[in-house]
Scaffold this motif. Sequence first.
Motif, PDB file in Angstrom:
ATOM      1  N   VAL A 165     107.374  29.532 -48.868  1.00  0.00           N
ATOM      2  CA  VAL A 165     106.447  28.436 -48.577  1.00  0.00           C
ATOM      3  C   VAL A 165     105.157  28.647 -49.359  1.00  0.00           C
ATOM      4  N   HIS A 166     104.686  27.572 -49.926  1.00  0.00           N
ATOM      5  CA  HIS A 166     103.506  27.635 -50.782  1.00  0.00           C
ATOM      6  C   HIS A 166     102.226  27.400 -49.983  1.00  0.00           C
ATOM      7  N   LEU A 167     102.303  26.483 -49.027  1.00  0.00           N
ATOM      8  CA  LEU A 167     101.112  26.044 -48.295  1.00  0.00           C
ATOM      9  C   LEU A 167     100.662  27.074 -47.260  1.00  0.00           C
ATOM     10  N   SER A 168      99.348  27.217 -47.091  1.00  0.00           N
ATOM     11  CA  SER A 168      98.765  28.031 -46.023  1.00  0.00           C
ATOM     12  C   SER A 168      97.978  27.118 -45.086  1.00  0.00           C
ATOM     13  N   PRO A 169      98.540  26.756 -43.926  1.00  0.00           N
ATOM     14  CA  PRO A 169      97.783  25.936 -42.967  1.00  0.00           C
ATOM     15  C   PRO A 169      96.849  26.832 -42.144  1.00  0.00           C
ATOM     16  N   ILE A 170      95.648  26.344 -41.908  1.00  0.00           N
ATOM     17  CA  ILE A 170      94.664  27.064 -41.101  1.00  0.00           C
ATOM     18  C   ILE A 170      94.033  26.085 -40.115  1.00  0.00           C
ATOM     19  N   GLY A 171      94.091  26.417 -38.839  1.00  0.00           N
ATOM     20  CA  GLY A 171      93.378  25.626 -37.846  1.00  0.00           C
ATOM     21  C   GLY A 171      91.985  26.185 -37.657  1.00  0.00           C
ATOM     22  N   VAL A 172      91.015  25.329 -37.418  1.00  0.00           N
ATOM     23  CA  VAL A 172      89.645  25.793 -37.168  1.00  0.00           C
ATOM     24  C   VAL A 172      89.102  25.120 -35.911  1.00  0.00           C
ATOM     25  N   LEU A 178      89.332  27.557 -27.113  1.00  0.00           N
ATOM     26  CA  LEU A 178      90.459  28.427 -26.762  1.00  0.00           C
ATOM     27  C   LEU A 178      90.793  28.274 -25.285  1.00  0.00           C
ATOM     28  N   LEU A 179      92.057  27.967 -24.998  1.00  0.00           N
ATOM     29  CA  LEU A 179      92.540  27.853 -23.625  1.00  0.00           C
ATOM     30  C   LEU A 179      93.608  28.903 -23.359  1.00  0.00           C
ATOM     31  N   THR A 180      93.872  29.171 -22.089  1.00  0.00           N
ATOM     32  CA  THR A 180      94.888  30.168 -21.723  1.00  0.00           C
ATOM     33  C   THR A 180      96.266  29.748 -22.195  1.00  0.00           C
ATOM     34  N   ALA A 181      96.611  28.493 -21.999  1.00  0.00           N
ATOM     35  CA  ALA A 181      97.925  27.992 -22.423  1.00  0.00           C
ATOM     36  C   ALA A 181      97.858  26.487 -22.599  1.00  0.00           C
ATOM     37  N   ILE A 182      98.651  26.002 -23.552  1.00  0.00           N
ATOM     38  CA  ILE A 182      98.744  24.569 -23.813  1.00  0.00           C
ATOM     39  C   ILE A 182     100.191  24.130 -23.607  1.00  0.00           C
ATOM     40  N   ILE A 194      94.409  30.589 -36.761  1.00  0.00           N
ATOM     41  CA  ILE A 194      93.315  29.739 -36.308  1.00  0.00           C
ATOM     42  C   ILE A 194      92.035  30.558 -36.403  1.00  0.00           C
ATOM     43  N   ILE A 195      91.012  29.958 -36.979  1.00  0.00           N
ATOM     44  CA  ILE A 195      89.756  30.656 -37.221  1.00  0.00           C
ATOM     45  C   ILE A 195      88.618  29.924 -36.522  1.00  0.00           C
ATOM     46  N   TYR A 201      92.496  34.453 -35.464  1.00  0.00           N
ATOM     47  CA  TYR A 201      93.765  34.658 -34.779  1.00  0.00           C
ATOM     48  C   TYR A 201      94.897  34.392 -35.774  1.00  0.00           C
ATOM     49  N   SER A 202      95.892  35.268 -35.776  1.00  0.00           N
ATOM     50  CA  SER A 202      97.046  35.030 -36.658  1.00  0.00           C
ATOM     51  C   SER A 202      98.311  35.466 -35.937  1.00  0.00           C
TER      52      SER A 202
END
Length: 203
Positions: A165-172, A178-182, A194-195, A201-202
């Motif tokens: 895979v070429h793409l690097s997805p990053i959530g910000v 940040l929640l305990t669970a979704i 996610i940064i 977080y990775s």
Amino acid sequence: MDLITHEQRQALRKQVRKCRQQLSINDQQQAAIDLCQQLIQQPSIINAQTISVYLANDGEISLEPFIQWCWQQNKKVYLPVIHPFSSGHLLFLHYQQTTTLVANKYNILEPKLAVTNVLPFNQLDVLIAPLVAFDAQGNRLGMGGGFYDRTLSSWHNQKILSEQVHLSPIGVAHDCQLLTAIPSQHWDIPLPQIITATKHYSW
């Protein structure tokens, strides 16, 4: 979608959006600066030539300092644009200091559509995605339109098949998102990292 799960997700969206909307201007500005410092240390960012960003809305953490850094580093920056013909999908248009921006149906600014400025999704090196909330497993809760889930589905399928895979997805996000669970659905695409302004977080 199960009714209870839908209500849970809507309640979570309301809760977290309120949290980030209540951040002061100073807190927002400092978070944007700190996030930029986090992002520019990432190898995927350092090596990238084409990066998709977003323009902050509804209390989202701003990428403005990061965008300025990208331009200074001569990296090509792209913004998501709602596809005019394919419902629920995105196009990615080149974004420069001189780009004309127009408000879309969600009142979010995006580049004025011009075919010559469109970059095929598979040519993006990094995609930075906004989110409403996330948990410690990398699950991302968006605004509910599914735009990023549809966009990332091909990348996710390649990853499942252990293809290159070429793409690097990053959530910000802000730290308060940040929640305990979704409660996730089968179409939700978890993010590999996610940064926030203070943490990385990775998975």
